[in-house]
Structures are given as C-alpha cells and as structure tokens.
Design an enzyme around this catalytic site. Structure first.
Site, PDB file in Angstrom:
ATOM      1  NE  ARG A 274       0.262   1.364   3.348  1.00 33.21           N
ATOM      2  CZ  ARG A 274       1.204   2.249   3.600  1.00 33.21           C
ATOM      3  NH1 ARG A 274       2.482   1.873   3.656  1.00 33.21           N
ATOM      4  NH2 ARG A 274       0.937   3.518   3.780  1.00 33.21           N
ATOM      5  N   GLY A 275       0.257   2.417  -0.091  1.00 32.21           N
ATOM      6  CA  GLY A 275       1.030   3.645  -0.261  1.00 32.21           C
ATOM      7  C   GLY A 275       1.099   3.935  -1.757  1.00 32.21           C
TER       8      GLY A 275
ATOM      9  NE  ARG B  89      -6.253   0.891  -1.452  1.00 30.16           N
ATOM     10  CZ  ARG B  89      -5.544   1.403  -0.438  1.00 30.16           C
ATOM     11  NH1 ARG B  89      -4.251   1.161  -0.345  1.00 30.16           N
ATOM     12  NH2 ARG B  89      -6.132   2.155   0.468  1.00 30.16           N
TER      13      ARG B  89
ATOM     14  CD  GLN C  87      -2.879   2.659   6.883  1.00 30.06           C
ATOM     15  OE1 GLN C  87      -3.437   3.008   7.913  1.00 30.06           O
ATOM     16  NE2 GLN C  87      -3.534   2.539   5.751  1.00 30.06           N
TER      17      GLN C  87
ATOM     18  CG  ASP D 110      -3.118   7.955  -1.451  1.00 29.81           C
ATOM     19  OD1 ASP D 110      -2.892   8.356  -0.301  1.00 29.81           O
ATOM     20  OD2 ASP D 110      -2.924   6.788  -1.820  1.00 29.81           O
TER      21      ASP D 110
ATOM     22  CG  ASN E  70      -2.320  11.590   2.769  1.00 29.63           C
ATOM     23  OD1 ASN E  70      -1.850  10.685   2.074  1.00 29.63           O
ATOM     24  ND2 ASN E  70      -1.892  11.818   3.993  1.00 29.63           N
TER      25      ASN E  70
HETATM   26  O1  MRU Z   1      -4.421   3.247   2.374  1.00 32.84           O
HETATM   27  P1  MRU Z   1      -2.944   3.426   2.195  1.00 32.84           P
HETATM   28  O2  MRU Z   1      -2.136   2.857   3.305  1.00 32.84           O
HETATM   29  O3  MRU Z   1      -2.472   2.996   0.821  1.00 32.84           O
HETATM   30  O4  MRU Z   1      -2.776   5.006   2.266  1.00 32.84           O
HETATM   31  C1  MRU Z   1      -1.494   5.570   2.175  1.00 32.84           C
HETATM   32  C2  MRU Z   1      -1.490   7.028   2.331  1.00 32.84           C
HETATM   33  O5  MRU Z   1      -2.500   7.661   2.523  1.00 32.84           O
HETATM   34  C3  MRU Z   1      -0.167   7.704   2.150  1.00 32.84           C
HETATM   35  O6  MRU Z   1      -0.080   8.849   2.945  1.00 32.84           O
HETATM   36  C4  MRU Z   1      -0.013   8.115   0.684  1.00 32.84           C
HETATM   37  O7  MRU Z   1      -0.257   7.029  -0.162  1.00 32.84           O
HETATM   38  C5  MRU Z   1       1.331   8.641   0.385  1.00 32.84           C
HETATM   39  S1  MRU Z   1       2.513   7.342   0.420  1.00 32.84           S
HETATM   40  C6  MRU Z   1       4.041   7.952   0.032  1.00 32.84           C
END
Ligand code: MRU
Length: 341
Positions: free
Chosen positions: A46-47, A89, A195, A236, A245
């Site tokens: 993820r991220g 996603r 996270q 994101d 985000n």
């Molecule tokens: O749901 P996730 O864990 O994929 O969400 C991640 C985030 O919101 C991060 O802050 C974003 O992707 C930036 S990652 C460098």
C-alpha cells in the site's frame, strides 16, 4: 529499510507483506498479475508510489503470460489485465499513471509481442529505481525546511514502506538526519488500518529514528501545547484544488492552521493530477469491518451497528503551506504554475 517491492531474477514480483507488520517481516512472491492485483486490494502492499510500482510489475507479469498471442489478441488481453489492476483501489493517481506508462510502451511496440516482455521488465526496474531517486530528491529539498531539534508530526505511513524505498513524507526527515540534524517524529496511529502505529513506527525504529505514536485524536492538543514544529504528510493524489490523503489528514491540517504550524505535503510528480478537481476523484470506501473491528480481531461496536469506512479525505489548498516534490518546494500557486503546463 529493505525495498518494499522488487522484481526478482526469476521474473517474479517480491514484496513485503505489510499486513503482518510489525509482528513479522515476511515476503510474498507472485508470478500472476491477478495475485498482484489482489495484493494491492487487500493492502499487502500500500502507499501510492508502491501501489504504482506494483501495478507496473503486475502488467509486466501479464506480458509474460500473453506474449505468445498474435498482436491484436495480445493487446486485448493486456487491456483486460490493466482493467483488473485498475479496479483494485480508486484514489491513488500512481496506480493509473503506472498502468498508462506500461500500456503506452506496449501500444507503441512495433514488433511481435514475443519480444516485448524484456522491454517491459526493463521499464519496471527503471520505475522502481526512479521511485527511489525521486524520494531522495524530495528528501534533499524537504530537509532544508527542517531545523536541528525539530519535532515533525506525520499521518499514516508515507515512508519507505509506502514507496520502493526511502519514502516521501519521511524522506526529508531521513535526509535532515543524514545531514546531522536531530529530528524526531510523532506518528498518528491512523485508524482504522493503523499504518502510523504499525508501519511508520516500525520503519523508523528499524532505522533508529526517534518516534512516538499518538492516538489520532491527540494531534491537535500536541500542536496547541507547542510540541510539534512541522507537519509533513504524503498524498495519494493532488488535484488543482486539493490534496487527497489518508482519512484524518484534513483534521491535522486544520489543527496545524489554527496553531500556525507549517503543513507540508511531500508529493512525487507521479502523484500530481492537476487537470482534475475534487469532483473528479473517487474516494475509496473500504469494508466497514475495518472500522467496526480492531485489525479484524476485536469487535468494538455493538452487534448490528453500522460503521462507515472512507479511506481518504480532502485537504483544500488553503491549508497547505507547501508541496515538497523532487524538483523543489512550492506553494500551491507555484505548484500549479510549475506542473500544470
Ligand atoms: O491506504 P494506504 O495505506 O495505501 O494510504 C497511504 C497514504 O495515505 C499515504 O499517505 C499516501 O499514499 C502517500 S505514500 C508515500
């Protein structure tokens, strides 16, 4: 930190299973694009930047599977594979950006598909290395904003684990520490997938960077008490009017504004989607059980009560002090001038 994802010598996609952290550091290996798509959906990886690289590597696996087909059939199958990966996603720009980058190469390839896999595999290796280089530059640019002794609050995980390596929001912290500054981190736990508590705390502890975890509801108080010098978050997707985000980011930005604390967004240019506005973006809604239960283990609401699980929120540009990209630090207006060409 070790890379969160890599292409192996025997043409597989290897990734850290982030659902098991911080308890176990284990790896998954896939040779089927459908399994990679599923790993994005269930958040083994993820991220936004890491999702982008995983999507590209999934596409590379699909080229291996379909390369013996005649060209027309191959292209149809690759579009179908792209749809499967795209549907995982909806919010992170990088997913769509990465798939389009691979599709462009495939469509422009003049020869028989049997030769294309090697080219796409080379491209995904380049994308993985590019991600690290971009993050290092975000680090250098962002480090100039940090003073010796600063305490930086971050939300979710926009670190090494959210990228191939080094991170985006955590990159300026890493770079400032490499420059000899004393920096410590406050990590919001980041309900419901935790996270911050599980991943940001894990990778910072792994790299011996001082970190304290707080409940999400504490960040406003800590800012008011003068215990936070700067906020840096990842993103994101950045549209021409807002930052998307992890859910909770907007409240952090509001509290930062009310307490005159700079609020920075670390954003690789692959996350910018400046021809879109807020209304163009789908905010992912995940299984409500992620909110009704703690890590799927302990139910915390009475039986039969409904939970809502929006995965991301929207922070308007007026709350953002600056964007840290691989090219520099920009106010929202400067960002639009630089990248919306
Ligand atoms: O749901 P996730 O864990 O994929 O969400 C991640 C985030 O919101 C991060 O802050 C974003 O992707 C930036 S990652 C460098």
């Amino acid at each position: 930190m070790i890379p969160s994802i890599e292409w192996t010598l025997d043409n597989k996609v290897k990734m850290i299973d982030q659902t098991l952290l911080p308890y176990k550091l284990e790896f998954l290996e896939f040779d089927d694009f459908r399994a990679v798509a599923n790993s994005i959906k269930v958040m083994n990886i993820r991220g936004a930047p890491a999702i982008g690289v995983a999507a590209a590597m999934g596409m590379a696996l699909a080229t291996i599977e379909y390369k013996e087909l005649v060209k027309d059939k191959f292209l149809i199958k690759m579009e179908e594979a792209a749809d499967v990966i795209r549907s995982t996603r909806p919010t992170a720009s990088n997913l769509f950006w990465a798939i389009n980058r691979i599709l462009k190469i495939i469509k422009e390839f003049p020869d028989n598909p049997s030769n294309i896999s090697d080219l796409v595999i080379e491209e995904v290796k380049i994308m993985a290395q590019e991600d690290i280089n971009v993050n290092k530059n975000i680090g250098k640019n962002g480090a100039s904003l940090l003073k010796d002794g600063d305490v930086v609050l971050t939300h979710c995980n926009a670190g090494s684990l959210a990228t191939v390596q080094y991170g985006t929001a955590l990159a300026p912290i890493r770079a400032a520490i490499e420059e000899g500054k004393n920096i410590s981190v406050i990590a919001d736990e980041t309900r419901p997938r935790l996270q911050g508590a599980r991943l940001t705390a894990y990778e910072l502890q792994y790299d011996k960077i001082p970190v304290k975890v707080i409940s999400d509801t504490s960040s406003g108080l800590l800012m008011m008490l003068g215990k936070v010098d700067k906020v840096i978050v990842g993103t994101d997707r950045v549209t021409s009017d807002a930052v998307f985000n992890k859910i909770g980011t907007y409240l952090v930005a509001l509290a930062a504004k009310d307490n005159n604390i700079p609020f920075y967004v670390a954003a690789p240019s692959s996350t910018l989607s400046l021809y879109e506005t807020i209304k163009d973006v789908t905010i992912e809604q995940r299984d409500s059980n992620e909110v009704c239960n703690i890590l799927g283990k302990v139910q915390i609401v009475p039986e039969g009560v409904e939970c809502l699980n929006y995965a991301f929120d929207i922070t308007p540009f007026k709350l953002v002090t600056g964007f840290i990209t691989e090219d520099g630090v920009f106010s929202p207006g400067e960002l639009l001038k630089k990248y919306k060409v």
